[in-house]
Motif scaffolding. Structure first.
Motif, PDB file in Angstrom:
ATOM      1  N   ARG A 193       7.276   8.913 -12.670  1.00 30.83           N
ATOM      2  CA  ARG A 193       7.996   7.717 -13.203  1.00 30.83           C
ATOM      3  C   ARG A 193       9.380   7.526 -12.860  1.00 30.83           C
ATOM      4  O   ARG A 193      10.164   6.602 -12.844  1.00 30.83           O
ATOM      5  CB  ARG A 193       7.871   7.779 -14.557  1.00 30.83           C
ATOM      6  N   ILE A 194      10.082   8.968 -12.780  1.00 30.10           N
ATOM      7  CA  ILE A 194      11.804   9.013 -12.985  1.00 30.10           C
ATOM      8  C   ILE A 194      12.050   9.044 -11.473  1.00 30.10           C
ATOM      9  O   ILE A 194      13.337   8.373 -11.313  1.00 30.10           O
ATOM     10  CB  ILE A 194      11.811  10.086 -13.848  1.00 30.10           C
ATOM     11  N   CYS A 195      11.682   9.905 -10.767  1.00 31.36           N
ATOM     12  CA  CYS A 195      12.396  10.377  -9.352  1.00 31.36           C
ATOM     13  C   CYS A 195      12.367   8.829  -8.653  1.00 31.36           C
ATOM     14  O   CYS A 195      11.537   8.298  -8.433  1.00 31.36           O
ATOM     15  CB  CYS A 195      11.497  11.334  -8.570  1.00 31.36           C
ATOM     16  N   ALA A 196      13.628   8.668  -8.043  1.00 29.90           N
ATOM     17  CA  ALA A 196      13.868   7.484  -7.019  1.00 29.90           C
ATOM     18  C   ALA A 196      13.016   7.342  -5.763  1.00 29.90           C
ATOM     19  O   ALA A 196      12.462   6.333  -5.722  1.00 29.90           O
ATOM     20  CB  ALA A 196      15.394   7.199  -7.199  1.00 29.90           C
ATOM     21  N   PHE A 197      12.930   8.802  -5.326  1.00 28.30           N
ATOM     22  CA  PHE A 197      12.389   8.763  -4.070  1.00 28.30           C
ATOM     23  C   PHE A 197      10.900   8.557  -4.320  1.00 28.30           C
ATOM     24  O   PHE A 197      10.104   7.706  -3.450  1.00 28.30           O
ATOM     25  CB  PHE A 197      12.682   9.826  -3.345  1.00 28.30           C
ATOM     26  N   GLY A 198      10.343   9.322  -5.502  1.00 25.82           N
ATOM     27  CA  GLY A 198       8.722   8.798  -5.384  1.00 25.82           C
ATOM     28  C   GLY A 198       8.662   7.306  -5.870  1.00 25.82           C
ATOM     29  O   GLY A 198       7.768   6.695  -5.563  1.00 25.82           O
ATOM     30  N   ALA A 199       9.558   6.786  -6.809  1.00 25.92           N
ATOM     31  CA  ALA A 199       9.470   5.259  -7.134  1.00 25.92           C
ATOM     32  C   ALA A 199       9.354   4.495  -5.815  1.00 25.92           C
ATOM     33  O   ALA A 199       8.721   3.593  -5.683  1.00 25.92           O
ATOM     34  CB  ALA A 199      10.575   5.013  -7.935  1.00 25.92           C
ATOM     35  N   LEU A 200      10.171   4.791  -4.779  1.00 24.96           N
ATOM     36  CA  LEU A 200      10.361   4.234  -3.643  1.00 24.96           C
ATOM     37  C   LEU A 200       8.970   4.235  -2.668  1.00 24.96           C
ATOM     38  O   LEU A 200       8.563   3.015  -2.392  1.00 24.96           O
ATOM     39  CB  LEU A 200      11.629   4.854  -2.715  1.00 24.96           C
ATOM     40  N   THR A 201       8.554   5.527  -2.840  1.00 23.96           N
ATOM     41  CA  THR A 201       7.408   5.450  -1.852  1.00 23.96           C
ATOM     42  C   THR A 201       6.106   4.937  -2.592  1.00 23.96           C
ATOM     43  O   THR A 201       5.378   4.354  -1.938  1.00 23.96           O
ATOM     44  CB  THR A 201       6.953   7.051  -1.434  1.00 23.96           C
ATOM     45  N   GLN A 202       6.089   4.902  -4.096  1.00 18.65           N
ATOM     46  CA  GLN A 202       4.943   4.171  -4.644  1.00 18.65           C
ATOM     47  C   GLN A 202       4.979   2.823  -4.540  1.00 18.65           C
ATOM     48  O   GLN A 202       4.177   2.175  -4.606  1.00 18.65           O
ATOM     49  CB  GLN A 202       4.979   5.020  -6.178  1.00 18.65           C
ATOM     50  N   THR A 203       6.307   2.155  -4.697  1.00 24.96           N
ATOM     51  CA  THR A 203       6.256   0.819  -4.474  1.00 24.96           C
ATOM     52  C   THR A 203       5.980   0.391  -3.134  1.00 24.96           C
ATOM     53  O   THR A 203       5.465  -0.831  -2.752  1.00 24.96           O
ATOM     54  CB  THR A 203       7.981   0.422  -4.746  1.00 24.96           C
ATOM     55  N   ILE A 219      11.762   8.204  10.403  1.00 23.68           N
ATOM     56  CA  ILE A 219      10.341   8.700  10.837  1.00 23.68           C
ATOM     57  C   ILE A 219       9.476   8.947   9.601  1.00 23.68           C
ATOM     58  O   ILE A 219       8.235   8.562   9.324  1.00 23.68           O
ATOM     59  CB  ILE A 219      10.466   9.983  11.768  1.00 23.68           C
ATOM     60  N   LEU A 220      10.272   9.611   8.707  1.00 24.92           N
ATOM     61  CA  LEU A 220       9.516  10.042   7.274  1.00 24.92           C
ATOM     62  C   LEU A 220       9.087   8.952   6.420  1.00 24.92           C
ATOM     63  O   LEU A 220       7.650   8.794   5.986  1.00 24.92           O
ATOM     64  CB  LEU A 220      10.191  11.060   6.422  1.00 24.92           C
ATOM     65  N   LEU A 221       9.930   8.034   6.442  1.00 26.86           N
ATOM     66  CA  LEU A 221       9.444   6.668   5.698  1.00 26.86           C
ATOM     67  C   LEU A 221       8.313   5.798   6.408  1.00 26.86           C
ATOM     68  O   LEU A 221       7.614   5.352   5.791  1.00 26.86           O
ATOM     69  CB  LEU A 221      10.796   5.829   5.347  1.00 26.86           C
ATOM     70  N   ILE A 243       0.436   6.882   5.562  1.00 25.90           N
ATOM     71  CA  ILE A 243       0.153   8.033   4.666  1.00 25.90           C
ATOM     72  C   ILE A 243       0.710   8.049   3.254  1.00 25.90           C
ATOM     73  O   ILE A 243       1.829   8.490   3.191  1.00 25.90           O
ATOM     74  CB  ILE A 243       0.220   9.383   5.237  1.00 25.90           C
ATOM     75  N   ARG A 244      -0.046   7.760   2.401  1.00 25.99           N
ATOM     76  CA  ARG A 244       0.426   7.482   1.058  1.00 25.99           C
ATOM     77  C   ARG A 244       1.221   8.649   0.283  1.00 25.99           C
ATOM     78  O   ARG A 244       0.586   9.877   0.467  1.00 25.99           O
ATOM     79  CB  ARG A 244      -0.578   7.280   0.105  1.00 25.99           C
ATOM     80  N   ASN A 245       2.404   8.643  -0.102  1.00 26.82           N
ATOM     81  CA  ASN A 245       3.296   9.758  -0.726  1.00 26.82           C
ATOM     82  C   ASN A 245       3.212  10.840   0.077  1.00 26.82           C
ATOM     83  O   ASN A 245       2.986  11.997  -0.534  1.00 26.82           O
ATOM     84  CB  ASN A 245       2.452   9.897  -2.145  1.00 26.82           C
ATOM     85  N   LEU A 246       3.459  10.561   1.374  1.00 26.02           N
ATOM     86  CA  LEU A 246       3.278  11.900   2.321  1.00 26.02           C
ATOM     87  C   LEU A 246       4.227  13.248   1.972  1.00 26.02           C
ATOM     88  O   LEU A 246       3.878  14.224   1.762  1.00 26.02           O
ATOM     89  CB  LEU A 246       3.687  11.413   3.600  1.00 26.02           C
ATOM     90  N   TYR A 247       5.592  12.611   1.660  1.00 28.42           N
ATOM     91  CA  TYR A 247       6.506  13.736   1.283  1.00 28.42           C
ATOM     92  C   TYR A 247       6.219  14.180  -0.069  1.00 28.42           C
ATOM     93  O   TYR A 247       6.234  15.738  -0.124  1.00 28.42           O
ATOM     94  CB  TYR A 247       7.811  12.984   1.302  1.00 28.42           C
ATOM     95  N   CYS A 248       5.826  13.482  -0.938  1.00 28.18           N
ATOM     96  CA  CYS A 248       5.786  13.974  -2.324  1.00 28.18           C
ATOM     97  C   CYS A 248       4.416  14.905  -2.229  1.00 28.18           C
ATOM     98  O   CYS A 248       4.453  15.948  -2.994  1.00 28.18           O
ATOM     99  CB  CYS A 248       5.523  12.979  -3.372  1.00 28.18           C
ATOM    100  N   ARG A 249       3.339  14.478  -1.588  1.00 30.41           N
ATOM    101  CA  ARG A 249       2.129  15.271  -1.662  1.00 30.41           C
ATOM    102  C   ARG A 249       2.250  16.682  -0.924  1.00 30.41           C
ATOM    103  O   ARG A 249       1.599  17.645  -1.370  1.00 30.41           O
ATOM    104  CB  ARG A 249       0.932  14.437  -1.185  1.00 30.41           C
ATOM    105  N   PHE A 250       2.915  16.647   0.277  1.00 30.92           N
ATOM    106  CA  PHE A 250       2.895  17.650   1.181  1.00 30.92           C
ATOM    107  C   PHE A 250       3.946  18.456   1.146  1.00 30.92           C
ATOM    108  O   PHE A 250       4.104  19.646   1.682  1.00 30.92           O
ATOM    109  CB  PHE A 250       2.121  17.235   2.497  1.00 30.92           C
TER     110      PHE A 250
END
Ligand code: SF4
Ligand code: SF4
Ligand code: SF4
Length: 370
Positions: free
Chosen positions: A186-196, A265-267, A273-280
């Motif tokens: 909910r709170i992390c801006a990078f997670g919010a960006l990738t989920q959006t 490249i990451l974005l 690949i969903r939530n690549l950075y967050c998951r891995f």
């Protein structure tokens, strides 16, 4: 007795009301002098550097600069008036100066938790937008591996100048112990960006990572966390963080062209690949995942979950294995909890409804004449 959904909604409303009352009380007593507000980044020069932000003008330096090697100042005869007039602000003055900052942070956290407790998809995306705008671009102040370094190295931001940051940090830690990685969900801006981004990109463009690879890849972030911590503890140098965390993107300053290319490249990879950075890859996600072992309020499951795989397929974080929720990977995104309560999709409810239907039909049949 009220159903669990209603109880949660009431608890959320109660918490939200308390927050509002606290803000109103602060505002009523303290806002008139809030015009003296100091900027958020009034943190120590060291902490500001650690947070990837330039220190605010006039921010106190910590530790105190070593003056031994500096040229001596020329003596200033009869010129000590300035020093005597200098007022050291009290804690109450610092607190008043940060009221607006604390109020905004409180309002944002309220929004995040109301959306969490209400399990509302619409509110979740409103929270994401607020997170990207407020926590990301406005404050550029996400929780970070640097804060983990700070915990281990005893170099956290100075409390009195960073009350909103401490509020965010406390909420992150307490909510992780209570419910798991709500910060990530909910709170992390990078997670919010990738989920959006997930919602914007049509599903046909996505690559589903096979389960066996996904599970192994999820350990990479723990390796990065261990490596980064070991590197910091040995070298005392926190400046590895921009290479393992892309959060500096919200501060948009002072990064090399190579790093911007890496971020692009990451974005782009995250689009497929969903939530690549967050998951891995995220070391902070790994750190919060470890704390999540202690989660108090866990996601509920039905006995039917041991054979049903609907939630496992729906979870975008690879956090469900059969009936089990992997606490370290779950970010409390609500997807499976909505299915859990869905009377039209969840087999648990469908079986109960069907059984009730059969019983009702049996009861309606005319009894055989003796
Ligand atoms: S895993 Fe890392 S980047 Fe992703 S939401 Fe959590 S803290 Fe943010
Ligand atoms: S849909 Fe219902 S039964 Fe199936 S896994 Fe989800 S909560 Fe369990
Ligand atoms: S779907 Fe359920 S298990 Fe998966 S991340 Fe969301 S809340 Fe956690």
């Amino acid at each position: 007795m009220a159903p669990p959904g209603h109880r949660r909604a009431r608890a959320a409303t109660l918490v939200a009301t308390l927050f509002v009352l606290v803000i109103l009380a602060l505002a009523a007593g303290l806002l008139p002098i809030a015009s003296r507000a100091i900027p958020f980044s009034t943190m120590t020069a060291n902490a500001a550097a650690l947070m990837g932000q330039p220190p605010a003008e006039g921010a106190p330096a910590s530790p105190a600069p070593d003056t031994a090697d500096q040229p001596e100042k020329p003596a200033q005869t009869w010129d000590f008036g300035d020093d005597e007039d200098e007022d050291v602000p009290s804690f109450a003055q610092d607190l008043r100066a940060q009221v607006r900052d604390i109020g905004l942070m409180t309002a944002y956290l309220m929004l995040a938790f109301v959306s969490f407790f209400r399990k509302s998809t619409a509110l979740k995306y409103v929270t994401f937008a607020a997170s990207i705008g407020y926590i990301g671009f406005y404050k550029s102040q996400l929780m970070s591996i640097v804060n983990v370094f700070g915990l281990f190295g005893g170099n956290l931001p100075v409390f009195r100048y960073n009350l909103a940051w401490y509020l965010l940090a406390a909420v992150t830690l307490v909510s992780t112990v209570l419910w798991g990685r709500v910060y990530c969900g909910r709170i992390c801006a990078f997670g919010a960006l990738t989920q959006t981004l997930d919602v914007i990109i049509p599903p046909r463009f996505r690559v589903d990572v096979p389960r066996a690879i996904e599970k192994r890849a999820s350990y990479i972030k723990y390796g990065i966390l261990a490596f980064a911590l070991a590197f910091f503890l040995v070298t005392k140098n926190p400046l590895i963080y921009p290479y393992i965390e892309p959060f500096w993107m919200f501060g948009i300053y002072g990064r090399s062209a190579g790093m911007w290319v890496g971020l692009a490249i990451l974005l782009t990879a995250t689009l497929f690949i969903r939530n690549l950075y967050c998951r891995f890859l995220c070391p902070l996600g790994a750190f919060l995942g470890l704390i999540s072992f202690a989660t108090v309020f866990r996601i509920k499951r039905w006995s039917e979950c041991s054979t049903c795989r609907i939630c496992q397929k729906a979870c975008e974080w690879g956090a469900i294995e059969g009936p089990a929720i992997l606490k370290t990977e779950c970010v409390r995104c609500d997807d499976c909890e909505r299915l859990y309560a869905d009377e039209k999709k969840c087999p648990h409810h469908l079986i109960i409804i069907r059984k009730a239907d059969i019983l009702a039909r049996r009861a309606a049949r005319p009894s055989p004449v003796a």
